[in-house]
Design a protein around this motif. Structure first.
Motif, PDB file in Angstrom:
ATOM      1  N   PHE A   1      -4.081   4.070  -7.536  1.00 11.34           N
ATOM      2  CA  PHE A   1      -4.918   3.196  -7.351  1.00 11.34           C
ATOM      3  C   PHE A   1      -4.220   1.775  -7.903  1.00 11.34           C
ATOM      4  O   PHE A   1      -4.510   0.574  -7.358  1.00 11.34           O
ATOM      5  N   TYR A   2      -3.876   1.691  -9.097  1.00 18.10           N
ATOM      6  CA  TYR A   2      -3.454   0.340  -9.896  1.00 18.10           C
ATOM      7  C   TYR A   2      -1.806   0.394  -9.459  1.00 18.10           C
ATOM      8  O   TYR A   2      -1.150   1.405  -9.672  1.00 18.10           O
ATOM      9  N   LEU A   3      -1.545  -0.859  -9.153  1.00 18.67           N
ATOM     10  CA  LEU A   3      -0.424  -1.025  -9.054  1.00 18.67           C
ATOM     11  C   LEU A   3       0.804  -1.255 -10.269  1.00 18.67           C
ATOM     12  O   LEU A   3       0.261  -1.740 -11.230  1.00 18.67           O
ATOM     13  N   PRO A   4       1.999  -0.815 -10.413  1.00 17.43           N
ATOM     14  CA  PRO A   4       2.848  -1.011 -11.265  1.00 17.43           C
ATOM     15  C   PRO A   4       3.001  -2.748 -11.616  1.00 17.43           C
ATOM     16  O   PRO A   4       2.848  -3.485 -10.706  1.00 17.43           O
ATOM     17  N   VAL A   5       3.256  -2.903 -12.961  1.00 23.67           N
ATOM     18  CA  VAL A   5       3.170  -4.550 -13.032  1.00 23.67           C
ATOM     19  C   VAL A   5       4.249  -5.152 -12.405  1.00 23.67           C
ATOM     20  O   VAL A   5       3.982  -6.146 -11.629  1.00 23.67           O
ATOM     21  N   GLY A   6       5.611  -4.631 -12.497  1.00 25.84           N
ATOM     22  CA  GLY A   6       6.779  -5.363 -11.933  1.00 25.84           C
ATOM     23  C   GLY A   6       6.820  -6.798 -12.156  1.00 25.84           C
ATOM     24  O   GLY A   6       6.393  -7.394 -13.168  1.00 25.84           O
ATOM     25  N   ASP A   7       7.217  -7.506 -11.145  1.00 30.93           N
ATOM     26  CA  ASP A   7       7.207  -9.059 -11.180  1.00 30.93           C
ATOM     27  C   ASP A   7       6.186  -9.411 -10.254  1.00 30.93           C
ATOM     28  O   ASP A   7       6.124 -10.636 -10.179  1.00 30.93           O
TER      29      ASP A   7
ATOM     30  N   LEU B   1      -1.015  -9.001  -8.544  1.00 29.47           N
ATOM     31  CA  LEU B   1      -1.580  -7.474  -7.498  1.00 29.47           C
ATOM     32  C   LEU B   1      -1.782  -6.426  -8.261  1.00 29.47           C
ATOM     33  O   LEU B   1      -0.999  -5.706  -8.675  1.00 29.47           O
ATOM     34  N   GLU B   2      -2.898  -6.382  -8.263  1.00 33.07           N
ATOM     35  CA  GLU B   2      -3.552  -5.212  -9.211  1.00 33.07           C
ATOM     36  C   GLU B   2      -3.923  -3.717  -8.866  1.00 33.07           C
ATOM     37  O   GLU B   2      -3.564  -2.894  -9.562  1.00 33.07           O
ATOM     38  N   THR B   3      -4.197  -3.756  -7.675  1.00 34.15           N
ATOM     39  CA  THR B   3      -4.692  -2.604  -7.045  1.00 34.15           C
ATOM     40  C   THR B   3      -4.120  -2.560  -5.698  1.00 34.15           C
ATOM     41  O   THR B   3      -3.450  -3.350  -4.914  1.00 34.15           O
ATOM     42  N   ALA B   4      -4.102  -1.267  -5.105  1.00 35.03           N
ATOM     43  CA  ALA B   4      -3.450  -0.753  -3.885  1.00 35.03           C
ATOM     44  C   ALA B   4      -4.660  -1.037  -2.822  1.00 35.03           C
ATOM     45  O   ALA B   4      -4.326  -0.446  -1.691  1.00 35.03           O
TER      46      ALA B   4
ATOM     47  N   SER C   1      -0.951  -1.125 -18.428  1.00 29.85           N
ATOM     48  CA  SER C   1      -1.695  -2.169 -17.504  1.00 29.85           C
ATOM     49  C   SER C   1      -2.627  -1.317 -16.515  1.00 29.85           C
ATOM     50  O   SER C   1      -3.783  -1.863 -16.136  1.00 29.85           O
ATOM     51  N   ARG C   2      -2.584  -0.204 -16.814  1.00 27.36           N
ATOM     52  CA  ARG C   2      -3.380   0.760 -16.018  1.00 27.36           C
ATOM     53  C   ARG C   2      -3.710   2.023 -16.730  1.00 27.36           C
ATOM     54  O   ARG C   2      -3.020   2.507 -17.916  1.00 27.36           O
ATOM     55  N   PRO C   3      -4.797   2.766 -16.773  1.00 21.88           N
ATOM     56  CA  PRO C   3      -4.988   4.053 -17.484  1.00 21.88           C
ATOM     57  C   PRO C   3      -3.964   4.918 -17.311  1.00 21.88           C
ATOM     58  O   PRO C   3      -3.243   4.958 -16.168  1.00 21.88           O
ATOM     59  N   TRP C   4      -3.212   5.386 -18.191  1.00 21.50           N
ATOM     60  CA  TRP C   4      -2.034   5.967 -18.308  1.00 21.50           C
ATOM     61  C   TRP C   4      -2.034   7.529 -18.429  1.00 21.50           C
ATOM     62  O   TRP C   4      -2.429   8.065 -19.308  1.00 21.50           O
ATOM     63  N   ARG C   5      -1.709   8.373 -17.229  1.00 22.03           N
ATOM     64  CA  ARG C   5      -1.482   9.634 -17.113  1.00 22.03           C
ATOM     65  C   ARG C   5      -0.278  10.371 -17.982  1.00 22.03           C
ATOM     66  O   ARG C   5       0.802   9.716 -17.511  1.00 22.03           O
TER      67      ARG C   5
ATOM     68  N   GLU D   1     -11.119  -1.338   9.345  1.00 24.91           N
ATOM     69  CA  GLU D   1     -10.474  -0.425  10.401  1.00 24.91           C
ATOM     70  C   GLU D   1     -10.763   0.959  10.004  1.00 24.91           C
ATOM     71  O   GLU D   1     -10.441   1.733  10.735  1.00 24.91           O
ATOM     72  N   GLY D   2     -11.666   1.082   9.083  1.00 33.48           N
ATOM     73  CA  GLY D   2     -11.959   2.628   8.916  1.00 33.48           C
ATOM     74  C   GLY D   2     -12.201   3.029   7.190  1.00 33.48           C
ATOM     75  O   GLY D   2     -11.715   2.166   6.550  1.00 33.48           O
ATOM     76  N   PRO D   3     -12.381   4.168   6.997  1.00 31.50           N
ATOM     77  CA  PRO D   3     -12.323   4.806   5.607  1.00 31.50           C
ATOM     78  C   PRO D   3     -10.966   5.032   5.232  1.00 31.50           C
ATOM     79  O   PRO D   3      -9.839   5.173   5.710  1.00 31.50           O
ATOM     80  N   GLY D   4     -10.811   5.152   3.872  1.00 32.02           N
ATOM     81  CA  GLY D   4      -9.693   5.301   3.128  1.00 32.02           C
ATOM     82  C   GLY D   4      -9.732   6.243   1.775  1.00 32.02           C
ATOM     83  O   GLY D   4     -10.858   5.985   1.205  1.00 32.02           O
ATOM     84  N   GLU D   5      -8.808   6.560   1.182  1.00 32.44           N
ATOM     85  CA  GLU D   5      -8.847   7.097  -0.276  1.00 32.44           C
ATOM     86  C   GLU D   5      -7.399   6.643  -0.891  1.00 32.44           C
ATOM     87  O   GLU D   5      -6.253   6.774  -0.302  1.00 32.44           O
ATOM     88  N   LEU D   6      -7.709   6.912  -2.201  1.00 32.77           N
ATOM     89  CA  LEU D   6      -6.268   6.669  -3.145  1.00 32.77           C
ATOM     90  C   LEU D   6      -6.446   7.252  -4.420  1.00 32.77           C
ATOM     91  O   LEU D   6      -7.749   7.431  -5.045  1.00 32.77           O
TER      92      LEU D   6
END
Length: 330
Positions: free
Chosen positions: A192-198, A202-205, A267-271, A182-187
């Protein structure tokens, strides 16, 4: 290994078309993580789309300043690039701290960001794992977890993200570019990495079938005064038990700008936004650095056997920021 198809592509549209036609397809860069997981039976793609020959292997000045890094740039080329070494030294140090020279020669920037956890329960298909089989459980919580998450975890997963490079990119506000049919995108990498949650599987957006095309580092003068420090259980090639990417601008004893990100704690690099808020405008001394670390680590929820990471990260923050502050006065 499961039988799979293979096709090499030479343009982005061709890669997207192949991936779009097969929901079980996976993009293959250097293969330093994906192929290992295929051998273990964790990953079972129906086909591999080899993107190594795509024209995405350049490192060049970005519009408005900063750098644009192509997705197929090797880790070795990224670490050696003079503009990276000059303007983002912590990124060079992070890449060199990760893996062996042979693996860095093969691994790509896009693939590094998509590498998966090295949790032993995830890589062993005889064990339950919510990340691999949703709803099967997380045995690490009651089992072996000495190198698992202390920040941002959940009752469904306590695995950590293994990337060193991703920690430095997160500290410097990197933005991931991708293409879809559908075209380009940016994150932003922080999204980029999704919170763990339940839903730890599902690891990335990234949208389904998306192909990472590059990473942009915005201009950041403070990044020239940066450092990456990695602690591991042995000096040779090993994953971190704790790491930090830090950049510090000190003038007249006061912190004017700062960037902090932690590795091997989530679960992701932590800012470390809370720590940055404490530091900005404050005195550049050990007491302030410790207070900043405490502010960030107040949210830590260690398990019985990984509580040492809280003290480790506090000490890393103080030590690395002290070194950068001392260098600023020379």
């Amino acid at each position: 290994m499961k039988e799979f198809g293979y096709e090499r592509v030479f343009d982005v549209s061709g890669a997207l078309a192949l991936a779009g036609a097969d929901s079980g397809a996976r993009y293959l860069g250097g293969g330093t993580n994906l192929v290992d997981l295929m051998k273990a039976g964790v990953e079972r793609p129906t086909s591999l789309v080899d993107v190594r020959e795509l024209p995405l292997d350049a490192i060049e000045a970005a519009e408005g300043g900063g750098l644009r890094i192509g997705a197929t740039v090797t880790n070795s080329d990224l670490a050696a690039h003079p503009e990276v070494r000059r303007n983002y030294p912590a990124l060079t140090q992070a890449v060199l701290a990760g893996a062996s020279g042979q693996l860095r020669n093969m691994a790509t920037v896009g693939g590094n960001l998509l590498q998966r956890t090295r949790c032993g329960y995830f890589t062993d298909v005889t064990k339950p794992c919510n990340k691999r089989v949703p709803g099967s459980g997380c045995p690490a919580i009651e089992g072996e977890h000495h190198n698992h998450a202390v920040l941002g975890a959940s009752g469904h997963c306590v695995a950590i993200h293994p990337s060193d490079m991703g920690v430095a990119l997160t500290a410097f506000d990197a933005v991931v570019s991708y293409e879809t049919a559908e075209g380009p995108g940016e994150l932003p990498l922080t999204e980029f990495y999704l919170p763990v949650g339940d839903t730890p599987h599902l690891e990335t957006a990234l949208p389904p079938g998306a192909l990472i095309t590059g990473v942009t580092l915005p201009p950041a003068p403070v990044a020239a005064f940066s450092r990456y420090r990695k602690v591991r259980e042995r000096a040779s090639y090993a994953f971190a038990i704790g790491s930090i990417a830090a950049a510090l601008d000190v003038r007249d004893g006061v912190v004017r700008d700062v960037r902090l990100a932690f590795g091997a704690v989530a679960s992701r690099p932590w800012r470390a936004r809370a720590a940055e808020a404490v530091l900005t405008g404050a005195s550049a001394d050990a007491e302030t650095f410790a207070a900043a670390a405490d502010a960030e680590l107040a949210a830590a929820e260690p398990l019985p056997h990984n509580g040492y990471k809280v003290a480790l990260m506090r000490n890393l923050v103080v030590a690395v920021l002290t070194e950068l502050a001392e260098e600023a006065t020379r």
